[in-house]
Design an enzyme around this catalytic site. Structure first.
Site: not given
Ligand code: SRM
Ligand code: SF4
Length: 560
Positions: A210, A423, A429, A468, A472
């Site tokens: 990212k 999130c 999710c 969790c 996010c």
């Molecule tokens: Fe996220 C996974 C939603 C920003 C860290 N994220 C997911 C998934 C796709 C669940 C899945 O893998 O099955 C979620 C979908 C939920 C749904 O039903 O819509 C999800 N992430 C989101 C969003 C929609 C949250 C929100 O409410 O806005 C954000 C979409 C961003 C985008 O437009 O691209 C979102 N996710 C983030 C961020 C914030 C950021 O990037 O600034 C993070 C933390 C920063 C980072 O990446 O370290 C983030 N998402 C994760 C992770 C943990 C990654 C890791 O390194 O451990 C997962 C799980 C994974 O990748 O295994 C994940």
């Molecule tokens: Fe799903 Fe966890 Fe990301 Fe929330 S923080 S959208 S529960 S993966």
């Protein structure tokens, strides 16, 4: 790179995928199931979508021996989060006709559609493409949507950094034509696949990647939470270049201390003309040295901690045509959005609209529809899940203002609510352990009563909740962070800084809503009585924890 350990399953799937094609096209034609083949559900992420099921219905359907209620979540790629009014209308139309009737603004300046049935995927992709939009690389082990400060004040500088975000996004896109073939029926390359992936490689990156571009003093993008951050250095009203930040990331797993959130390190400065090369070389070092065995250890932050930041910076420098210079001074003030109208010298104006947790439906959607129909300005999605109606010409301002009032889009919110992010979590999710989007507004209402009692209603305090520990909503850099453990219970973190430069700390584990209010209320009281001039809540919490627990008796734990 460790060649001894076996590659993760995802590496095998990517390698066998024929550059991300897999059997997705075939799966779309199978009407006997609402799902796709297991391996394909990993590949679809690179095409910008996830297979999900309605978790509210899971148990009941299981009892009835029915297939899970499968549907898909589609995420758009919108570098810098900017849409034209016409594109906004298309997004709305597709949300209503092909998804669950809502538009979900995300923490990374884009839109997610939820509840899409398999048969609607292709029309949705084609509908987006017709308005020059796509979902390529919005998810998956690639460089994701590139975000940039949303705030359009200082228009020249904003244009330059949003231009950089677009160029970075394009430059780092996968080269495969798989997306175009599957979704737009572009003619297939016959026989052997001839494309190559010169930057990402044929198995792409070890994990998601990212990028954020920030324009101080505003850190709305949370630049330290990204694998790669570029901080614009403004000298004499021009962008002299960018400080380069690497190794930020939020995700962790409960009970696994080898996983942790991390804020990025500044490793140097580059000129604007070299920024794309810097991004490419940071990506290629991660491509070559990232962990491809253990996906929980595969993000850039772990690659960097494994080899040391100096070694990492040296590897990047070795690959750069022009080496990094020493970093330059910068200062951030806040990560929040500036709400309401902001005027430009030429009479045009921007209106920042509060969108609770980014979910747009009902009257909000109807009001935005009317505003988009005026076909003026731009819609900019913010990294705080809000929306800016930017560049509204002076002649249209009264009309936009009237619509904002008619549809209640200009209602004031408390300082806590306007700085809150949650999130998505349940019911879509698959990784959620607790509620987030559906619960935070109610918790904020309870906390507002406490803030009111202590005269803090208008104070900006950031609160972020996730269902969790994946992070996010970037909860580990907020002043108050709440991370789901199990239904109804959260870990409470305190002490992030207002400018997004510092991680918060775990303060109490496994607390429910009542306990959270019970813990925060005396802290708010103490903050109101004892804060230093200009001291924000996160700094106050740290000061209390660090200074012999005198003021509020805080007792911090390490947040890993
Ligand atoms: Fe996220 C996974 C939603 C920003 C860290 N994220 C997911 C998934 C796709 C669940 C899945 O893998 O099955 C979620 C979908 C939920 C749904 O039903 O819509 C999800 N992430 C989101 C969003 C929609 C949250 C929100 O409410 O806005 C954000 C979409 C961003 C985008 O437009 O691209 C979102 N996710 C983030 C961020 C914030 C950021 O990037 O600034 C993070 C933390 C920063 C980072 O990446 O370290 C983030 N998402 C994760 C992770 C943990 C990654 C890791 O390194 O451990 C997962 C799980 C994974 O990748 O295994 C994940
Ligand atoms: Fe799903 Fe966890 Fe990301 Fe929330 S923080 S959208 S529960 S993966």
């Amino acid at each position: 790179m460790d060649t001894e350990r076996p590659l993760s399953a995802n590496e095998r799937i990517k390698l066998a995928s024929n550059l991300l094609r897999g059997t997705i096209a075939d799966g779309l034609t199978r009407t006997e199931t609402g799902a796709l083949a297991d391996d394909d559900t990993q590949l679809t992420k690179f095409h910008g979508f996830y297979q999900q099921d309605d978790r509210d219905l899971r148990a009941e359907r299981g009892k009835q021996r029915m297939e899970k209620a499968f549907s898909f979540m589609v995420r758009m790629r919108v570098p810098a989060g900017i849409l034209s009014p016409k594109q906004w209308l298309k997004v709305e139309k597709l949300a209503v006709e092909r998804a669950n009737g809502t538009i979900r603004l995300t923490t990374r300046e884009t839109v997610q559609f939820h509840g899409i049935l398999k048969g609607s995927l292709k029309p949705l992709m084609q509908g987006l493409h017709a308005d020059l939009l796509d979902t390529i690389a919005a998810c998956g082990d690639v460089n994701r949507n590139v975000i940039a400060t949303a705030d359009p004040w200082r228009p020249g500088l904003h244009a330059e950094i949003t231009g950089l975000a677009r160029d970075l996004s394009t430059h780092l896109l996968p080269r495969t034509r798989a997306w175009h073939e599957i979704w737009l029926d572009e003619e297939k390359v016959s026989g052997e696949v001839v494309e190559d992936e010169p930057i990402l490689g044929r198995t792409y990156l070890p994990r998601k990647f990212k990028i954020a571009v920030a324009l101080p003093p505003h850190n709305d993008v949370d630049v330290f939470a990204h694998d790669l951050g570029l901080i614009a250095i403004v000298e004499q009203d021009r962008i002299a270049g960018y400080n380069v930040v690497v190794g930020g990331g939020m995700g962790m797993t409960h009970g696994e201390p080898e996983t942790y959130p991390r804020v990025g390190d500044v490793i140097g400065f580059c000129r604007p003309e070299n920024a794309i090369d810097v991004a490419e070389q940071v990506v290629t070092v991660q491509r070559d040295y990232g962990d491809r065995s253990n996906r929980k250890h595969a993000r850039l932050k772990y690659t960097i901690d494994g080899m040391g930041i100096d070694h990492f910076a040296a590897l990047v420098n070795e690959r750069l045509a022009v080496k990094l210079e020493p970093a330059r001074a910068f200062a951030f003030t806040s990560t929040g959005d500036r709400f309401g109208w902001a005027m430009e010298a030429d009479g045009s104006a921007h209106f920042t609209l509060f969108v609770e947790n980014g979910r747009i439906r009902g009257r909000t959607m109807a009001g935005l529809h009317k505003i988009a129909e005026l076909n003026v300005g731009r819609f900019i999605m913010t990294p705080n899940q809000n929306l800016i109606l930017a560049d509204i010409p002076a002649a249209s301002r009264t009309m936009v203002d009237a619509l904002l009032r008619e549809y209640d889009l200009d209602l004031p919110s408390s300082g806590l609510r306007r700085n809150a992010m949650a999130c998505v979590a349940l019911p879509t999710c698959g990784l959620a352990m607790a509620e987030s989007e559906r619960y935070l507004p109610d918790l904020v209402t309870l906390l507002e009563d406490e803030l009111e009692r202590f005269g803090l209603r208008e104070d900006d305090i950031t609160i972020r909740m996730t269902g969790c520990p994946n992070g996010c909503a970037r909860p580990y850099v907020s002043e108050i962070g709440l991370v789901g453990r199990t239904p109804g219970l959260y870990n409470l973190y305190l002490g992030g800084s207002r400018d997004g430069t510092r991680l918060n700390k775990l303060y109490r584990g496994d607390v429910d809503g009542n306990a959270i209010v019970g813990i925060l209320s005396p802290l708010f009281e103490s903050y109101a009585a004892n804060r230093l001039d200009g001291e924000c809540f996160g700094d106050f919490a740290i000061r209390c924890g660090a200074v012999a627990k005198t003021v509020a008796g805080l007792d911090f734990h390490d947040n890993t």
